[in-house]
Design a protein around this motif. Structure first.
Motif, PDB file in Angstrom:
ATOM      1  N   TYR A 111      -3.187  -0.887  12.041  1.00 43.12           N
ATOM      2  CA  TYR A 111      -4.303  -1.115  11.122  1.00 43.12           C
ATOM      3  C   TYR A 111      -4.298  -2.454  10.408  1.00 43.12           C
ATOM      4  CZ  TYR A 111      -5.301   3.739  11.960  1.00 43.12           C
ATOM      5  OH  TYR A 111      -5.614   4.905  12.587  1.00 43.12           O
ATOM      6  N   PHE A 112      -3.164  -3.131  10.369  1.00 45.20           N
ATOM      7  CA  PHE A 112      -3.124  -4.320   9.522  1.00 45.20           C
ATOM      8  C   PHE A 112      -2.688  -5.586  10.238  1.00 45.20           C
ATOM      9  CE2 PHE A 112      -2.682  -0.820   6.460  1.00 45.20           C
ATOM     10  CZ  PHE A 112      -3.825  -1.081   5.720  1.00 45.20           C
ATOM     11  N   ILE A 153      -0.202  10.006   5.788  1.00 43.48           N
ATOM     12  CA  ILE A 153      -0.901   9.133   6.741  1.00 43.48           C
ATOM     13  C   ILE A 153      -2.174   9.816   7.196  1.00 43.48           C
ATOM     14  CG2 ILE A 153      -0.774   8.043   9.008  1.00 43.48           C
ATOM     15  CD1 ILE A 153       2.283   7.856   8.531  1.00 43.48           C
ATOM     16  N   HIS A 157      10.547   5.344   6.564  1.00 40.80           N
ATOM     17  CA  HIS A 157      10.045   5.994   5.353  1.00 40.80           C
ATOM     18  C   HIS A 157       9.124   7.159   5.648  1.00 40.80           C
ATOM     19  CE1 HIS A 157      11.841   2.704   3.377  1.00 40.80           C
ATOM     20  NE2 HIS A 157      10.984   1.828   3.828  1.00 40.80           N
ATOM     21  N   PHE A 158       8.418   7.101   6.798  1.00 42.53           N
ATOM     22  CA  PHE A 158       7.443   8.140   7.087  1.00 42.53           C
ATOM     23  C   PHE A 158       7.965   9.154   8.098  1.00 42.53           C
ATOM     24  CE2 PHE A 158       4.368   5.151   5.246  1.00 42.53           C
ATOM     25  CZ  PHE A 158       3.681   6.033   4.429  1.00 42.53           C
ATOM     26  N   PHE A 162     -10.555   2.050   5.616  1.00 43.41           N
ATOM     27  CA  PHE A 162     -10.088   1.102   4.599  1.00 43.41           C
ATOM     28  C   PHE A 162      -9.871  -0.283   5.220  1.00 43.41           C
ATOM     29  CE2 PHE A 162      -6.592  -1.103   2.494  1.00 43.41           C
ATOM     30  CZ  PHE A 162      -6.996  -1.088   1.166  1.00 43.41           C
ATOM     31  N   SER A 163      -9.154  -0.307   6.337  1.00 44.56           N
ATOM     32  CA  SER A 163      -8.803  -1.611   6.913  1.00 44.56           C
ATOM     33  C   SER A 163     -10.030  -2.303   7.504  1.00 44.56           C
ATOM     34  CB  SER A 163      -7.687  -1.464   7.956  1.00 44.56           C
ATOM     35  OG  SER A 163      -8.120  -0.727   9.067  1.00 44.56           O
ATOM     36  N   LEU A 165       0.851  -1.192   0.000  1.00 43.79           N
ATOM     37  CA  LEU A 165       0.000   0.000   0.000  1.00 43.79           C
ATOM     38  C   LEU A 165       0.886   1.241   0.000  1.00 43.79           C
ATOM     39  CD1 LEU A 165      -2.901   1.188   0.373  1.00 43.79           C
ATOM     40  CD2 LEU A 165      -2.545   0.963   2.836  1.00 43.79           C
ATOM     41  N   THR A 166       0.754   2.049  -1.032  1.00 43.60           N
ATOM     42  CA  THR A 166       1.516   3.288  -1.107  1.00 43.60           C
ATOM     43  C   THR A 166       0.551   4.460  -0.929  1.00 43.60           C
ATOM     44  OG1 THR A 166       3.120   2.265  -2.577  1.00 43.60           O
ATOM     45  CG2 THR A 166       3.080   4.658  -2.534  1.00 43.60           C
ATOM     46  N   LEU A 167       0.862   5.328   0.025  1.00 39.19           N
ATOM     47  CA  LEU A 167      -0.023   6.448   0.353  1.00 39.19           C
ATOM     48  C   LEU A 167       0.781   7.741   0.363  1.00 39.19           C
ATOM     49  CD1 LEU A 167      -1.864   4.825   3.398  1.00 39.19           C
ATOM     50  CD2 LEU A 167      -2.774   5.146   1.094  1.00 39.19           C
ATOM     51  N   ILE A 197       9.908   2.775  -4.684  1.00 38.34           N
ATOM     52  CA  ILE A 197       9.315   3.900  -5.403  1.00 38.34           C
ATOM     53  C   ILE A 197      10.407   4.874  -5.819  1.00 38.34           C
ATOM     54  CG2 ILE A 197       7.720   5.860  -5.158  1.00 38.34           C
ATOM     55  CD1 ILE A 197       6.148   4.126  -3.194  1.00 38.34           C
ATOM     56  N   LEU A 217      -7.256   5.194   6.923  1.00 35.41           N
ATOM     57  CA  LEU A 217      -6.713   3.865   7.199  1.00 35.41           C
ATOM     58  C   LEU A 217      -7.691   3.018   8.004  1.00 35.41           C
ATOM     59  CD1 LEU A 217      -3.033   4.855   7.954  1.00 35.41           C
ATOM     60  CD2 LEU A 217      -3.715   3.154   6.254  1.00 35.41           C
ATOM     61  N   GLU A 218      -8.330   3.627   8.984  1.00 35.54           N
ATOM     62  CA  GLU A 218      -9.297   2.916   9.818  1.00 35.54           C
ATOM     63  C   GLU A 218     -10.463   2.413   8.965  1.00 35.54           C
ATOM     64  OE1 GLU A 218      -9.123   2.343  13.197  1.00 35.54           O
ATOM     65  OE2 GLU A 218     -10.952   1.156  12.903  1.00 35.54           O
ATOM     66  N   ILE A 262      12.055   7.853  -3.757  1.00 29.81           N
ATOM     67  CA  ILE A 262      11.995   7.547  -2.325  1.00 29.81           C
ATOM     68  C   ILE A 262      12.958   6.407  -1.989  1.00 29.81           C
ATOM     69  CG2 ILE A 262      10.526   6.685  -0.454  1.00 29.81           C
ATOM     70  CD1 ILE A 262       8.242   8.299  -1.656  1.00 29.81           C
ATOM     71  N   HIS A 263      12.879   5.332  -2.762  1.00 29.13           N
ATOM     72  CA  HIS A 263      13.756   4.184  -2.499  1.00 29.13           C
ATOM     73  C   HIS A 263      14.923   4.085  -3.475  1.00 29.13           C
ATOM     74  CE1 HIS A 263       9.821   3.096  -0.755  1.00 29.13           C
ATOM     75  NE2 HIS A 263      10.573   2.700   0.237  1.00 29.13           N
ATOM     76  N   LYS A 298      -6.948  -7.411  13.341  1.00 27.79           N
ATOM     77  CA  LYS A 298      -8.394  -7.584  13.203  1.00 27.79           C
ATOM     78  C   LYS A 298      -8.790  -8.890  12.543  1.00 27.79           C
ATOM     79  CE  LYS A 298      -9.070  -2.637  12.785  1.00 27.79           C
ATOM     80  NZ  LYS A 298      -8.845  -1.554  11.847  1.00 27.79           N
ATOM     81  N   GLU A 334      -5.277   8.843   9.346  1.00 30.23           N
ATOM     82  CA  GLU A 334      -5.727   7.762  10.242  1.00 30.23           C
ATOM     83  C   GLU A 334      -7.179   7.373   9.997  1.00 30.23           C
ATOM     84  OE1 GLU A 334      -4.350   7.594  14.301  1.00 30.23           O
ATOM     85  OE2 GLU A 334      -3.038   9.293  13.930  1.00 30.23           O
ATOM     86  N   THR A 363       4.206  -0.913   3.454  1.00 30.87           N
ATOM     87  CA  THR A 363       3.563   0.397   3.426  1.00 30.87           C
ATOM     88  C   THR A 363       4.632   1.423   3.107  1.00 30.87           C
ATOM     89  OG1 THR A 363       3.879   0.599   5.813  1.00 30.87           O
ATOM     90  CG2 THR A 363       1.742  -0.170   5.061  1.00 30.87           C
ATOM     91  N   THR A 364       4.383   2.203   2.070  1.00 30.65           N
ATOM     92  CA  THR A 364       5.375   3.178   1.627  1.00 30.65           C
ATOM     93  C   THR A 364       4.687   4.505   1.341  1.00 30.65           C
ATOM     94  OG1 THR A 364       5.099   2.236  -0.572  1.00 30.65           O
ATOM     95  CG2 THR A 364       7.054   1.582   0.628  1.00 30.65           C
ATOM     96  N   LYS A 365       5.507   5.535   1.307  1.00 30.16           N
ATOM     97  CA  LYS A 365       5.008   6.884   1.022  1.00 30.16           C
ATOM     98  C   LYS A 365       5.200   7.172  -0.452  1.00 30.16           C
ATOM     99  CE  LYS A 365       5.384  11.616   2.739  1.00 30.16           C
ATOM    100  NZ  LYS A 365       5.922  12.455   3.819  1.00 30.16           N
ATOM    101  N   GLY A 366       4.164   7.673  -1.105  1.00 29.84           N
ATOM    102  CA  GLY A 366       4.277   7.976  -2.529  1.00 29.84           C
ATOM    103  C   GLY A 366       2.893   8.155  -3.124  1.00 29.84           C
ATOM    104  N   PRO A 367       2.811   8.280  -4.456  1.00 26.69           N
ATOM    105  CA  PRO A 367       1.504   8.405  -5.112  1.00 26.69           C
ATOM    106  C   PRO A 367       0.659   7.155  -4.831  1.00 26.69           C
ATOM    107  CG  PRO A 367       3.318   8.877  -6.631  1.00 26.69           C
ATOM    108  CD  PRO A 367       3.934   8.305  -5.403  1.00 26.69           C
ATOM    109  N   GLU A 383       6.026   3.666   9.506  1.00 30.15           N
ATOM    110  CA  GLU A 383       5.577   2.479   8.787  1.00 30.15           C
ATOM    111  C   GLU A 383       5.146   1.372   9.744  1.00 30.15           C
ATOM    112  OE1 GLU A 383       7.629  -0.834   5.839  1.00 30.15           O
ATOM    113  OE2 GLU A 383       8.651   1.026   6.283  1.00 30.15           O
TER     114      GLU A 383
END
Lengths: 332, 332
Positions: B12-13, A95, B321-322, A103-104, A90-92, B50, A100-101, B53-54, B16, A97, A123-127, B5
């Motif tokens: 969230y992951f 953040i 990353h975040f 979606f999950s 998942l790239t977002l 990405i 995320l709540e 970023i990476h 549940k 919350e 989980t990474t940061k990006g488009p 991350e």
């Protein structure tokens, strides 16, 4: 010139490698198929969805969770697999919350519903994008594949076609539907398709070939025809069109949407005559409804369309992510 | 507030869902571990990289193919797995045939080298990113995991540390290295890390815990310590520093790079005293070099650093990353 997703795969990612003995099917079907024990095969499929290309930036987290998972599971359904484990990359862009709540919550609701465990990811940061790799199990020898249709086999689909394309058209303001129930139903068919897991399992040992309808019936059926070297007749008057879609558009529009509209995520499958009685009993025992829409023919026929007994010609454009004329369907 | 991350995954992951009986390890180690037969477990890992970023936008397709695959395989190495099948979801802003040819040439060269088959994936249009899901097999009961270190176990690493961080610093013009051979060697350590597949397999039944060093020794060792509830002593004068790195920076800089620099993709592992003689014979038989860097202690110790017998305090920032202060390390 390389001009489509399929060309990229065929040209650069499908010919240079050594084949392992345990790989039954590699690239080229809805899933890879791996021999992992004497009893079972492992089906593996990977799908990427990118904001603005595969879904609207404005989609709700609930709808995104629902649809993105369904897209991935639909490939398992097409192989007759029982879904087991999934990973999500998942790239977002940031953040959020609440996002995320929400979606999950839906993601795990659906995973639990199918008995699937999320076993990893990144989980990474990006488009914003999502890549699922979904796994499923199939008893040895019972998988459905694209390869296997024979001349004379009947062609079936698992549900009405063209609804998802109409739902998308509503969301893009290309189609006006005044009745709020009809409008809601068509949009839900687009945003919340149901992967046909149970149906895929029912068709083990019955269907001679199968594929899920992600790009549109004609496009996806063509994969079955190409790999088996056959043609097909489609009976337009047998295509299942929902009463809701029929109320909104002309018969011709409904047929084109059924033939060419993507993202229905129904299954298209072929059944040899010898299995028709078993299919009939499966339909009755499971209170299931499958729709016969045509028949496999010899190769030189291509795909021919008939309405009642009259042949019709259609000009159809295939959906392709890299084909500019219909690229970025969520972004125009 | 969710700020990393790891928090996203934990919050969230990871809580549940229903757990399947066949999932031995789900989220939380370098790979998930699945029971697929009476003889073998399946290791599965997913990694996203990405552009910007990476990796640098300007990276060559050859280096990108090499490094992106190594990142993914390193997780399998950390579990002691034999790599088998991989899927690649490749997102590209446009179709560049020369780029694809060069990328796929190295990708398949490396895959063939490890006996891995590319079994699927997805090609989509969008901001450049790569997501691999890599699979590997391990005999039942022989996997390495993060969990298992005990007080008194010795801590080892498979190779010199800090070189990759120095290579990155050169590429970012934060470090000047005039000797062309040294410069090239450090950059290659950053761009072309070697996943320690063979070493991971050697350590089956010997190491009590293992992890790959992707975020930096201290950060990754901390995962081992957290899960087992222990502390550690690191002997700074035992840290393996390459002669090349030693020539370029002060001892203090080299040590900080070794402790905190990411992307070395060596393995960090712990060995109980009872297995030290087996380890020794493995080292001799395979002409391998492992480096003892410290010892597991009781929890209240945290991580303590000693140079010879003098305790040293370090202020270390974890890579995340975040975490904005060191975010987008390829983009400043």
């Amino acid at each position: 010139m390389i001009c489509s997703e399929f060309d990229i795969i065929n040209t650069y990612f499908n010919y240079k490698q050594q084949n392992r003995n345990d790989v039954n099917i590699g690239i080229g079907d809805d899933c890879a198929l791996i021999n992992i024990s004497e009893k079972q095969q492992l089906a593996i499929t990977t799908d990427t969805l990118i904001a603005g290309i595969h879904f609207f930036d404005t989609i709700s987290p609930e709808d995104l969770a629902y649809k993105s998972l369904a897209v991935s599971l639909s490939d398992l359904a097409a192989m007759g697999a029982e879904p087991t484990w999934i990973s999500l990359a998942l790239t977002l862009p940031n953040i959020n919350e609440e996002w995320l709540e929400r979606f999950s919550f839906i993601l795990f609701k659906q995973l639990n519903c199918y008995g699937i465990q999320l076993i990893g990811g990144d989980t990474t940061k990006g488009p914003m994008s999502l890549t699922y790799t979904a796994h499923g199990l199939i008893p040895i020898g019972e998988s459905l594949t694209r390869n296997g249709a024979c001349k004379g086999d009947l062609i079936y689909v698992t549900g009405t076609l063209g609804d998802s394309a109409a739902g998308l058209a509503i969301l893009k303001s290309h189609l006006t539907v005044n009745n709020p129930n009809d409008r809601h139903w068509l949009i839900q068919r687009h945003l919340r398709p149901e992967p046909k897991i149970a149906q895929g399992k029912m068709l083990r040992n019955i269907a001679s070939s199968a594929i899920d309808i992600s790009d549109g019936l004609v496009s996806d059926l063509s994969h079955i025809l190409k790999i088996s070297g056959h043609g097909a007749i489609i009976k337009l008057n047998w295509l299942p069109i929902s009463s809701v879609l029929s109320r909104q558009v002309s018969l011709k529009q409904a047929l084109i949407s059924a033939l060419n509209g993507g993202e229905d995520y129904e299954l298209c499958f072929t059944v040899p005559n010898i299995n028709l009685s078993i299919l009939e009993s499966v339909i009755i025992n499971n209170k299931e409804k499958f729709y016969c829409i045509g028949q496999i023919t010899k190769k030189s026929d291509g795909i021919r369309y008939f309405y009642n007994d009259k042949e019709i010609s259609f000009n159809l454009v295939k959906f392709d992510h890299f084909n500019n004329n219909i690229n970025n369907i969520y972004n125009d």
